[in-house]
Write a protein that holds these residues in place. Structure first.
Motif, PDB file in Angstrom:
ATOM      1  N   HIS A   1       0.809  -1.221   0.000  1.00 25.72           N
ATOM      2  CA  HIS A   1       0.000   0.000   0.000  1.00 25.72           C
ATOM      3  C   HIS A   1       0.843   1.273   0.000  1.00 25.72           C
ATOM      4  N   GLU A   2       2.109   1.166   0.312  1.00 26.83           N
ATOM      5  CA  GLU A   2       2.961   2.353   0.254  1.00 26.83           C
ATOM      6  C   GLU A   2       3.670   2.468  -1.090  1.00 26.83           C
ATOM      7  N   GLY A   3       3.358   1.543  -2.011  1.00 31.32           N
ATOM      8  CA  GLY A   3       3.961   1.621  -3.334  1.00 31.32           C
ATOM      9  C   GLY A   3       5.321   0.958  -3.442  1.00 31.32           C
ATOM     10  N   ARG A   4       5.672   0.145  -2.438  1.00 29.68           N
ATOM     11  CA  ARG A   4       6.961  -0.551  -2.486  1.00 29.68           C
ATOM     12  C   ARG A   4       6.799  -1.922  -3.114  1.00 29.68           C
ATOM     13  N   CYS A   5       7.787  -2.290  -3.898  1.00 29.24           N
ATOM     14  CA  CYS A   5       7.803  -3.617  -4.488  1.00 29.24           C
ATOM     15  C   CYS A   5       8.167  -4.620  -3.398  1.00 29.24           C
ATOM     16  N   GLN A   6       7.327  -5.621  -3.227  1.00 31.18           N
ATOM     17  CA  GLN A   6       7.581  -6.599  -2.170  1.00 31.18           C
ATOM     18  C   GLN A   6       8.644  -7.603  -2.584  1.00 31.18           C
ATOM     19  N   GLU A   7       9.082  -7.502  -3.812  1.00 31.72           N
ATOM     20  CA  GLU A   7      10.151  -8.378  -4.277  1.00 31.72           C
ATOM     21  C   GLU A   7      11.504  -7.727  -4.021  1.00 31.72           C
ATOM     22  N   CYS A   8      11.649  -6.501  -4.512  1.00 31.63           N
ATOM     23  CA  CYS A   8      12.965  -5.857  -4.417  1.00 31.63           C
ATOM     24  C   CYS A   8      13.003  -4.766  -3.351  1.00 31.63           C
ATOM     25  N   GLY A   9      11.850  -4.412  -2.784  1.00 30.07           N
ATOM     26  CA  GLY A   9      11.849  -3.473  -1.671  1.00 30.07           C
ATOM     27  C   GLY A   9      11.953  -2.015  -2.049  1.00 30.07           C
ATOM     28  N   SER A  10      12.089  -1.700  -3.309  1.00 31.91           N
ATOM     29  CA  SER A  10      12.249  -0.305  -3.700  1.00 31.91           C
ATOM     30  C   SER A  10      10.895   0.365  -3.943  1.00 31.91           C
ATOM     31  N   VAL A  11      10.881   1.687  -3.852  1.00 32.25           N
ATOM     32  CA  VAL A  11       9.710   2.444  -4.268  1.00 32.25           C
ATOM     33  C   VAL A  11       9.767   2.508  -5.787  1.00 32.25           C
ATOM     34  N   VAL A  12       8.796   1.869  -6.421  1.00 34.93           N
ATOM     35  CA  VAL A  12       8.868   1.665  -7.866  1.00 34.93           C
ATOM     36  C   VAL A  12       8.552   2.962  -8.615  1.00 34.93           C
ATOM     37  N   PRO A  13       9.442   3.366  -9.538  1.00 33.35           N
ATOM     38  CA  PRO A  13       9.135   4.545 -10.356  1.00 33.35           C
ATOM     39  C   PRO A  13       7.885   4.300 -11.199  1.00 33.35           C
ATOM     40  N   VAL A  14       7.142   5.361 -11.425  1.00 31.55           N
ATOM     41  CA  VAL A  14       5.842   5.229 -12.093  1.00 31.55           C
ATOM     42  C   VAL A  14       5.921   4.477 -13.426  1.00 31.55           C
ATOM     43  N   PRO A  15       6.887   4.774 -14.292  1.00 26.02           N
ATOM     44  CA  PRO A  15       6.876   4.081 -15.588  1.00 26.02           C
ATOM     45  C   PRO A  15       7.152   2.580 -15.481  1.00 26.02           C
ATOM     46  N   GLU A  16       7.620   2.126 -14.314  1.00 26.86           N
ATOM     47  CA  GLU A  16       7.894   0.696 -14.149  1.00 26.86           C
ATOM     48  C   GLU A  16       6.739  -0.034 -13.479  1.00 26.86           C
ATOM     49  N   ILE A  17       5.655   0.697 -13.231  1.00 30.22           N
ATOM     50  CA  ILE A  17       4.530   0.057 -12.551  1.00 30.22           C
ATOM     51  C   ILE A  17       3.617  -0.614 -13.573  1.00 30.22           C
ATOM     52  N   ARG A  18       3.341  -1.867 -13.321  1.00 36.68           N
ATOM     53  CA  ARG A  18       2.442  -2.632 -14.170  1.00 36.68           C
ATOM     54  C   ARG A  18       1.067  -2.645 -13.527  1.00 36.68           C
ATOM     55  N   ILE A  19       0.041  -2.412 -14.328  1.00 32.86           N
ATOM     56  CA  ILE A  19      -1.320  -2.396 -13.803  1.00 32.86           C
ATOM     57  C   ILE A  19      -2.167  -3.344 -14.625  1.00 32.86           C
ATOM     58  N   GLU A  20      -2.980  -4.109 -13.927  1.00 31.20           N
ATOM     59  CA  GLU A  20      -3.840  -5.065 -14.634  1.00 31.20           C
ATOM     60  C   GLU A  20      -5.092  -5.302 -13.803  1.00 31.20           C
ATOM     61  N   PRO A  21      -6.138  -5.817 -14.423  1.00 29.99           N
ATOM     62  CA  PRO A  21      -7.353  -6.106 -13.659  1.00 29.99           C
ATOM     63  C   PRO A  21      -7.044  -7.031 -12.483  1.00 29.99           C
ATOM     64  N   GLY A  22      -7.580  -6.691 -11.311  1.00 26.70           N
ATOM     65  CA  GLY A  22      -7.336  -7.497 -10.122  1.00 26.70           C
ATOM     66  C   GLY A  22      -8.521  -8.395  -9.823  1.00 26.70           C
ATOM     67  N   PRO A  23      -8.502  -9.060  -8.680  1.00 28.58           N
ATOM     68  CA  PRO A  23      -9.573  -9.992  -8.321  1.00 28.58           C
ATOM     69  C   PRO A  23     -10.939  -9.330  -8.205  1.00 28.58           C
ATOM     70  N   GLY A  24     -10.949  -8.035  -7.859  1.00 25.28           N
ATOM     71  CA  GLY A  24     -12.228  -7.352  -7.714  1.00 25.28           C
ATOM     72  C   GLY A  24     -12.735  -6.736  -9.004  1.00 25.28           C
ATOM     73  N   PHE A  25     -12.022  -6.929 -10.061  1.00 21.52           N
ATOM     74  CA  PHE A  25     -12.436  -6.345 -11.341  1.00 21.52           C
ATOM     75  C   PHE A  25     -13.728  -6.980 -11.799  1.00 21.52           C
ATOM     76  N   ASP A  26     -14.631  -6.146 -12.255  1.00 20.49           N
ATOM     77  CA  ASP A  26     -15.952  -6.637 -12.643  1.00 20.49           C
ATOM     78  C   ASP A  26     -16.194  -6.349 -14.122  1.00 20.49           C
ATOM     79  N   PRO A  27     -16.183  -7.389 -14.952  1.00 19.06           N
ATOM     80  CA  PRO A  27     -16.389  -7.201 -16.389  1.00 19.06           C
ATOM     81  C   PRO A  27     -17.868  -7.105 -16.735  1.00 19.06           C
ATOM     82  N   GLU A  28     -18.579  -6.323 -15.921  1.00 23.61           N
ATOM     83  CA  GLU A  28     -20.029  -6.171 -16.048  1.00 23.61           C
ATOM     84  C   GLU A  28     -20.470  -5.797 -17.459  1.00 23.61           C
ATOM     85  N   ASN A  29     -20.225  -4.532 -17.788  1.00 21.55           N
ATOM     86  CA  ASN A  29     -20.570  -4.068 -19.123  1.00 21.55           C
ATOM     87  C   ASN A  29     -19.283  -3.933 -19.932  1.00 21.55           C
ATOM     88  N   PRO A  30     -18.883  -5.008 -20.549  1.00 24.53           N
ATOM     89  CA  PRO A  30     -17.617  -4.944 -21.279  1.00 24.53           C
ATOM     90  C   PRO A  30     -17.680  -3.875 -22.363  1.00 24.53           C
TER      91      PRO A  30
END
Lengths: 184, 184
Positions: free
Chosen positions: A123-152
DNA sequence: CTATCGTGGTTCAGTCACTGAACTATAAAT
DNA sequence: ATTTATAGTTCAGTGACTGAACCACGATAG
């Protein structure tokens, strides 16, 4: 002019920030900018925001140096986040995290990870793998478990936004800027 | 009532959060709540917000479980942050940090530190002394280098807010709750 | 007991901003 | 020459905010 009777409190930085990004729709515009939207029409259709309001908000954000307006003279205008705008990411991330925590019982609607090593972000934006605060262009975003494909939403921009991508990566519009520029 | 035509995007947590804390004045109310303000009248005078709007915002925040309304039956009402409300702190902190960075050339208007060991907090809210993410009640706030004592607001509430204090520590009002010896 | 004060609101007219739909301008593309 | 894509502007209608005044209630003072 940001606000008619502006927030009076000169000694809180929050009040000053609110004058720039606190108006209705503004943070959603910025969220979409992080998601790669750059075009006037794409902002308008994605958000369902009245075009007059969009014009007003974009003008303010450009005047404040949060977005850069890039006009190629051929009818194509792009609004891109500046460095100052990219520094708004902690605010956007914190609000998404809070919304997920309290209003998305099925889990986060969007999952964030470090594109380099695949580690999830806390929640603080740290990578739990490498521990660094990830720069914005290196952040990957994808639909998560709560994503709702209601009206595609069938439009191509929505389709792109709902795939795994990196932040700031521009959505490819139907009619792109003239003759492929190298500035991506 | 949150919003007449609500933000349509059901799949972004940011939109849901905006419906709760995105209206004009709301984040400033919450900032003051973190600073220890609990009384209707104190919010009104500190913020210069129209009382009708304050009523509306407090009602929404209580309904959403961000604030708790505590009425002692003797004409004294207190609004306190709930745990859910306290989890909004990263948003408030991030906005203050951004405002300081870009609109306060003389330095931060409020300095944050870890009350236990005195370590300053970085922009992610970590104590630079002990490295932990400091819980909100342990955060010390005091006027920073960019603080401007321009119009030294003479009311006792403002005076308290401009001294070094811990977050959430209530400001002591003229007339406190239920039977008190501290009469002026 | 009555009058006043502190507190937490409500009411209301005026103003301002947002909404939604239609329209305009300009430069390709056909 | 006409159509299309894009980035806006215009405008009447509606809703929200503003600022000041007013109201209800309990506690306090006379």
């Amino acid at each position: 002019m940001t606000l008619p009777s502006t927030y009076a409190d000169r000694n809180c930085s929050l009040a000053r920030a609110m004058e720039v990004i606190g108006e209705r729709w503004t943070l959603l515009i910025l969220r979409d900018a992080f998601f790669g939207i750059r075009r006037f029409g794409d902002f308008a259709t994605q958000l369902g925001i009245p075009r007059a309001v969009l014009t007003s908000r974009l003008k303010l954000l450009v005047r404040e140096g949060v977005l850069a307006r890039d006009d190629d003279g051929a009818g194509i205008v792009e609004y891109r986040l500046t460095d100052k705008g990219i520094e708004l990411w902690p605010i956007v991330r914190a609000m998404m995290a809070w919304g997920d925590t309290f209003y998305s019982p099925a889990g986060a609607k969007r999952a964030l990870s470090h594109d380099r090593d695949g580690g999830p972000l806390d929640h603080e934006g740290r990578c739990q793998e490498c521990g660094s605060v990830v720069p914005v262009p290196e952040i990957r975003i994808e639909p998560g478990p709560g994503f709702d494909p209601e009206n595609p939403n069938p439009d191509p921009v929505s389709a792109q936004l709902n795939t795994a991508r990196r932040l700031l990566e521009p959505v490819t519009a139907s009619r792109t800027r003239q003759a492929d520029d190298s500035k991506v």
